[in-house]
Write a protein that holds these residues in place. Structure first.
Motif, PDB file in Angstrom:
ATOM      1  N   GLY A   1       0.791  -1.222   0.000  1.00 23.66           N
ATOM      2  CA  GLY A   1       0.000   0.000   0.000  1.00 23.66           C
ATOM      3  C   GLY A   1       0.821   1.270   0.000  1.00 23.66           C
ATOM      4  N   ASN A   2       2.136   1.154   0.140  1.00 22.18           N
ATOM      5  CA  ASN A   2       3.063   2.270  -0.029  1.00 22.18           C
ATOM      6  C   ASN A   2       3.195   2.440  -1.545  1.00 22.18           C
ATOM      7  OD1 ASN A   2       6.550   2.719   1.033  1.00 22.18           O
ATOM      8  ND2 ASN A   2       5.025   4.233   0.530  1.00 22.18           N
ATOM      9  N   ASP A   3       2.558   3.479  -2.118  1.00 25.50           N
ATOM     10  CA  ASP A   3       2.333   3.487  -3.561  1.00 25.50           C
ATOM     11  C   ASP A   3       3.229   4.464  -4.307  1.00 25.50           C
ATOM     12  OD1 ASP A   3       0.853   5.681  -2.524  1.00 25.50           O
ATOM     13  OD2 ASP A   3      -0.511   5.650  -4.239  1.00 25.50           O
ATOM     14  N   PHE A   4       3.487   4.107  -5.581  1.00 25.86           N
ATOM     15  CA  PHE A   4       4.476   4.819  -6.385  1.00 25.86           C
ATOM     16  C   PHE A   4       3.999   5.002  -7.819  1.00 25.86           C
ATOM     17  CE2 PHE A   4       6.326   1.562  -3.608  1.00 25.86           C
ATOM     18  CZ  PHE A   4       6.775   2.392  -2.589  1.00 25.86           C
ATOM     19  N   VAL A   5       4.382   6.120  -8.393  1.00 27.28           N
ATOM     20  CA  VAL A   5       4.368   6.296  -9.839  1.00 27.28           C
ATOM     21  C   VAL A   5       5.804   6.118 -10.304  1.00 27.28           C
ATOM     22  CG1 VAL A   5       4.120   7.960 -11.720  1.00 27.28           C
ATOM     23  CG2 VAL A   5       2.312   7.739 -10.002  1.00 27.28           C
ATOM     24  N   VAL A   6       6.001   5.289 -11.327  1.00 26.50           N
ATOM     25  CA  VAL A   6       7.343   4.972 -11.824  1.00 26.50           C
ATOM     26  C   VAL A   6       7.457   5.414 -13.272  1.00 26.50           C
ATOM     27  CG1 VAL A   6       9.031   3.144 -12.226  1.00 26.50           C
ATOM     28  CG2 VAL A   6       7.487   3.001 -10.258  1.00 26.50           C
ATOM     29  N   LEU A   7       8.489   6.205 -13.565  1.00 25.33           N
ATOM     30  CA  LEU A   7       8.791   6.643 -14.925  1.00 25.33           C
ATOM     31  C   LEU A   7      10.048   5.922 -15.394  1.00 25.33           C
ATOM     32  CD1 LEU A   7       8.283  10.507 -14.538  1.00 25.33           C
ATOM     33  CD2 LEU A   7       6.604   8.803 -15.277  1.00 25.33           C
ATOM     34  N   ASP A   8       9.974   5.312 -16.561  1.00 22.27           N
ATOM     35  CA  ASP A   8      11.122   4.599 -17.132  1.00 22.27           C
ATOM     36  C   ASP A   8      11.815   5.515 -18.129  1.00 22.27           C
ATOM     37  OD1 ASP A   8      12.972   2.873 -18.208  1.00 22.27           O
ATOM     38  OD2 ASP A   8      11.549   1.230 -18.532  1.00 22.27           O
ATOM     39  N   ALA A   9      12.951   6.078 -17.707  1.00 23.21           N
ATOM     40  CA  ALA A   9      13.682   7.034 -18.542  1.00 23.21           C
ATOM     41  C   ALA A   9      14.944   6.423 -19.123  1.00 23.21           C
ATOM     42  CB  ALA A   9      14.019   8.278 -17.726  1.00 23.21           C
ATOM     43  N   ARG A  10      14.986   5.100 -19.245  1.00 24.20           N
ATOM     44  CA  ARG A  10      16.178   4.468 -19.810  1.00 24.20           C
ATOM     45  C   ARG A  10      16.284   4.715 -21.309  1.00 24.20           C
ATOM     46  NH1 ARG A  10      15.391  -1.572 -18.034  1.00 24.20           N
ATOM     47  NH2 ARG A  10      13.223  -0.933 -18.387  1.00 24.20           N
ATOM     48  N   ALA A  11      15.156   4.755 -22.008  1.00 29.32           N
ATOM     49  CA  ALA A  11      15.187   4.942 -23.461  1.00 29.32           C
ATOM     50  C   ALA A  11      14.748   6.341 -23.870  1.00 29.32           C
ATOM     51  CB  ALA A  11      14.286   3.903 -24.144  1.00 29.32           C
ATOM     52  N   GLN A  12      14.009   7.007 -23.016  1.00 28.76           N
ATOM     53  CA  GLN A  12      13.473   8.339 -23.329  1.00 28.76           C
ATOM     54  C   GLN A  12      13.845   9.288 -22.196  1.00 28.76           C
ATOM     55  OE1 GLN A  12       9.210   8.441 -23.464  1.00 28.76           O
ATOM     56  NE2 GLN A  12       9.099  10.670 -23.364  1.00 28.76           N
ATOM     57  N   ALA A  13      14.576  10.343 -22.490  1.00 32.44           N
ATOM     58  CA  ALA A  13      14.963  11.308 -21.471  1.00 32.44           C
ATOM     59  C   ALA A  13      13.724  11.987 -20.897  1.00 32.44           C
ATOM     60  CB  ALA A  13      15.918  12.343 -22.054  1.00 32.44           C
ATOM     61  N   ILE A  14      13.639  12.038 -19.579  1.00 35.20           N
ATOM     62  CA  ILE A  14      12.513  12.666 -18.899  1.00 35.20           C
ATOM     63  C   ILE A  14      13.067  13.638 -17.865  1.00 35.20           C
ATOM     64  CG2 ILE A  14      10.470  12.309 -17.467  1.00 35.20           C
ATOM     65  CD1 ILE A  14      10.381   9.427 -18.554  1.00 35.20           C
ATOM     66  N   GLU A  15      12.706  14.886 -17.990  1.00 31.92           N
ATOM     67  CA  GLU A  15      13.130  15.897 -17.014  1.00 31.92           C
ATOM     68  C   GLU A  15      12.032  16.059 -15.975  1.00 31.92           C
ATOM     69  OE1 GLU A  15      13.954  20.697 -16.641  1.00 31.92           O
ATOM     70  OE2 GLU A  15      13.697  19.778 -18.631  1.00 31.92           O
ATOM     71  N   VAL A  16      12.327  15.674 -14.753  1.00 30.82           N
ATOM     72  CA  VAL A  16      11.369  15.797 -13.662  1.00 30.82           C
ATOM     73  C   VAL A  16      11.754  16.988 -12.797  1.00 30.82           C
ATOM     74  CG1 VAL A  16      10.365  14.698 -11.631  1.00 30.82           C
ATOM     75  CG2 VAL A  16      10.894  13.326 -13.657  1.00 30.82           C
ATOM     76  N   THR A  17      10.827  17.895 -12.604  1.00 31.92           N
ATOM     77  CA  THR A  17      11.034  19.028 -11.711  1.00 31.92           C
ATOM     78  C   THR A  17      10.228  18.796 -10.432  1.00 31.92           C
ATOM     79  OG1 THR A  17       9.132  20.247 -12.564  1.00 31.92           O
ATOM     80  CG2 THR A  17      11.259  20.551 -13.700  1.00 31.92           C
TER      81      THR A  17
END
Length: 277
Positions: free
Chosen positions: A18-34
């Motif tokens: 129940g400890n919940d997460f959103v996961v972004l996979d930036a291995r193939a696509q660059a993702i800038e998180v602010t």
């Protein structure tokens, strides 16, 4: 924030107890998180909602993980998210062990069988300047009402041992301890009830988040604190609001074992992403 050629941004929703997460996979696509982007995604009405946001990138090992709290602040460690992503990567590669890197350091992960995943969260940080605390002092008994223990697990922790974890008002003790001047980087807060020599009931307030159903690094910190106080052995079962983790403080670090769940995969629309700029 995302490529002009990519009108949507894929994500995964996972949880550990129940400890919940959103996961972004930036291995193939660059993702800038602010921080603003993380906070917007973490909003449970206007975004998706999470306790932590995790970003997977290429690293010196099998992958590198970066974590954000729901208030947009960075977190050096997130044990349950690490286990969830380790399970995803093991399923993806067919392997039963991984070498992950995080701001906490290098972490080993492995398949523990029966659908369980183990992660070595590293050695606990027991000195005042490692946690860190504001000035030199012992970490086994803090000069805070309730006599808590300070432990670092890549992020700071404050553990209170109580007679009845259910009776504690986390919404009161949590923010007060999180912002105590002894913790210059704020702290995660745990209330722990000793059920037996190898059994703990624990509830969690996470810095930058609030009350959560579980926390992996908090479970590790509580197990270490209980063993240091002589209340338990070094291998314990910890029952949280969301389920059970098994913690084993070994010579090579603190191992955490429990279940994970990949709930769904989705995409952020271009409209949503544009609203963040």
């Amino acid at each position: 924030m995302y490529s002009n050629q990519t009108p949507v941004l894929p994500f995964m929703k996972m949880h550990g107890l129940g400890n919940d997460f959103v996961v972004l996979d930036a291995r193939a696509q660059a993702i800038e998180v602010t921080p603003e982007m993380a906070k917007a995604i973490g909003h449970r009405q206007f975004g998706v909602g999470f306790d932590q946001l995790a970003v997977i990138t290429q690293g010196a090992g099998d992958a590198h993980l970066t974590f954000y709290n729901s208030d947009g602040s960075l977190s050096s460690a997130c044990g349950n998210a690490t286990r969830c992503i380790a399970r995803f990567l093991m399923d993806e590669t067919g392997r039963d062990s991984l070498h992950l890197t995080t701001p906490r350091g290098d972490l080993a992960a492995k398949d523990a069988g029966n659908g369980l995943t183990s992660v070595n969260m590293g050695h606990p940080q027991l000195k005042w300047d490692e946690v860190p605390l504001a000035h030199e002092m012992g970490t086994l008994h803090l000069p805070i009402d309730g006599d808590p223990v300070a432990t670092g697990m890549g992020n700071p922790h404050c553990t209170f041992f109580v007679e009845d974890a259910e009776a504690v008002d986390l919404s009161d003790i949590g923010p007060r301890a999180e912002h105590d001047p002894l913790y210059p980087e704020r702290t995660n807060v745990q209330v722990a009830q000793i059920v037996g020599p190898d059994h703990i009931r624990m509830r969690v307030w996470e810095r930058g988040v609030g009350v959560t159903l579980a926390s992996g690094s908090s479970s590790c910190a509580t197990a270490v604190a209980a063993a240091r106080r002589g209340l338990t052995g070094r291998a314990v079962r910890i029952d949280l609001d969301g389920g059970t983790l098994h913690i084993d403080w070994r010579d090579d670090g603190v191992w955490m074992t429990g279940p994970t769940m990949h709930v769904f995969s989705g995409t952020f629309t271009a409209d949503f992403l544009e609203s963040l700029t």
